[in-house]
Design an enzyme around this catalytic site. Structure first.
Site, short mmCIF file in Angstrom:
data_model
loop_
_atom_site.label_atom_id
_atom_site.label_comp_id
_atom_site.label_asym_id
_atom_site.label_seq_id
_atom_site.Cartn_x
_atom_site.Cartn_y
_atom_site.Cartn_z
CG ASP A 1 -9.23 -0.81 -4.20
OD1 ASP A 1 -7.91 -0.93 -4.46
OD2 ASP A 1 -9.70 -0.69 -4.44
CG HIS B 1 -14.03 -0.17 5.59
ND1 HIS B 1 -14.00 1.10 6.75
CD2 HIS B 1 -13.79 0.32 4.44
CE1 HIS B 1 -13.61 1.86 5.82
NE2 HIS B 1 -13.35 1.78 5.03
NE ARG B 2 -8.46 -0.26 4.81
CZ ARG B 2 -8.84 1.16 5.15
NH1 ARG B 2 -9.05 1.96 6.15
NH2 ARG B 2 -9.23 1.27 3.92
CB THR C 1 -1.05 0.24 0.99
OG1 THR C 1 -2.03 1.17 1.19
CG2 THR C 1 0.12 0.25 2.59
P1 ITT Z 1 -3.73 2.09 -1.33
O1 ITT Z 1 -2.15 1.97 -1.64
O2 ITT Z 1 -3.86 0.86 -0.50
O3 ITT Z 1 -4.22 1.89 -2.70
P2 ITT Z 1 -5.10 4.15 -1.71
O4 ITT Z 1 -5.00 5.42 -0.82
O5 ITT Z 1 -5.26 4.65 -2.62
O6 ITT Z 1 -4.28 3.08 -1.17
P3 ITT Z 1 -7.47 2.95 -1.76
O7 ITT Z 1 -7.86 2.62 -3.14
O8 ITT Z 1 -8.64 1.60 -0.90
O9 ITT Z 1 -6.43 3.32 -0.90
O10 ITT Z 1 -9.04 3.94 -1.20
C1 ITT Z 1 -9.76 4.77 -1.92
C2 ITT Z 1 -9.55 5.93 -1.63
O11 ITT Z 1 -10.61 6.07 -0.43
C3 ITT Z 1 -8.45 6.72 -0.58
O12 ITT Z 1 -7.76 7.34 -0.84
C4 ITT Z 1 -9.68 7.46 0.86
O13 ITT Z 1 -9.22 8.61 0.09
C5 ITT Z 1 -11.07 7.07 0.42
N1 ITT Z 1 -10.92 5.68 1.69
C6 ITT Z 1 -10.34 3.98 1.61
N2 ITT Z 1 -10.67 4.48 2.81
C7 ITT Z 1 -11.03 4.78 3.35
C8 ITT Z 1 -11.44 5.05 5.00
O14 ITT Z 1 -11.01 4.03 6.06
N3 ITT Z 1 -11.76 6.27 5.61
C9 ITT Z 1 -11.61 7.16 5.18
N4 ITT Z 1 -11.31 7.18 3.44
C10 ITT Z 1 -11.30 5.74 2.94
#
Ligand code: ITT
Length: 194
Positions: free
Chosen positions: A73, A178-179, A14
């Site tokens: 994701d 969720h996570r 990540t």
């Molecule tokens: P990776 O390198 O792991 O892909 P990412 O930040 O792009 O990191 P995701 O694709 O899983 O992570 O998530 C997409 C976006 O959704 C992320 O940039 C946040 O803005 C939002 N998001 C995901 N999980 C969140 C959470 O637990 N709380 C708040 N926003 C979240």
């Protein structure tokens, strides 16, 4: 020096340190040690389905690093916007951000939303990755609240809570998120299958 058996370490690919911190806490409670794989440049496809994105990335990362790896994701799905931003959450956060989302649904009374997460695990010995899904329902609040966490945390309040995710320390967020739930499912499977 203490050496850890290789089968107790999982590498989390990540670029997001907040996701990594949350994962470490959940997995360490199940005695799984997590290391962050930050700059492997795993490929990420555009797809409407979070599981397809996570699976594709974890296969690519495992092929490049030859290690047991998880990719997670996640996305925010707003009911009044037919699930937008969903799999496009990262782009939408970077472009319009929380203020943009609040503006988009300013006059909307029905503010239901959910966060979805897919954790995909793969390792060099496996033929196919395993996926663990979870989601939590809640609502988009009217104004940003809280300064912890990341992304959409200040505007999302999970059901049965009076706090947004950004008003919770990450240990508390993990108990509602969720996570946190998807990682618990993974941890349960991993500890009984390693
Ligand atoms: P990776 O390198 O792991 O892909 P990412 O930040 O792009 O990191 P995701 O694709 O899983 O992570 O998530 C997409 C976006 O959704 C992320 O940039 C946040 O803005 C939002 N998001 C995901 N999980 C969140 C959470 O637990 N709380 C708040 N926003 C979240």
């Amino acid at each position: 020096m203490t050496y850890l058996p290789k089968d107790k370490i999982v590498y989390f690919a990540t670029s997001n340190i907040h996701k990594y911190t949350e994962a470490c806490q959940v997995l360490s409670e199940c005695k799984i040690v997590t290391a962050m794989l930050k700059k492997i440049e795993a490929m990420e496809i555009q797809d409407d389905n979070l599981a397809n994105i996570a699976k594709f990335s974890v296969i690519d990362a495992t092929r490049k690093c030859h290690l047991p790896i998880i990719v997670e994701d996640a996305g925010l799905f707003i009911e009044a916007l037919n699930g937008f931003p969903g799999p496009y959450s990262s782009y939408v956060y970077r472009t319009i951000g929380n203020d943009g989302i609040l503006k988009l649904i300013k006059n909307i009374i029905e503010r239901k939303a959910c966060f979805k997460s897919v954790v995909a695990f793969h390792s060099p010995e496996r033929v196919e990755p395993m996926c663990f899904r979870s989601e939590v329902e809640g609502k988009i609040v009217r104004e940003k609240r809280g300064s912890q966490g990341f992304g959409f945390d200040p505007i999302f309040e999970p059901l049965n809570s009076s706090k947004t995710f950004a008003e919770m320390p990450f240990e508390e967020k993990n108990r509602h998120s969720h996570r946190g739930f998807a990682l618990c499912k993974f941890a349960k499977w991993f500890t009984s299958n390693r």
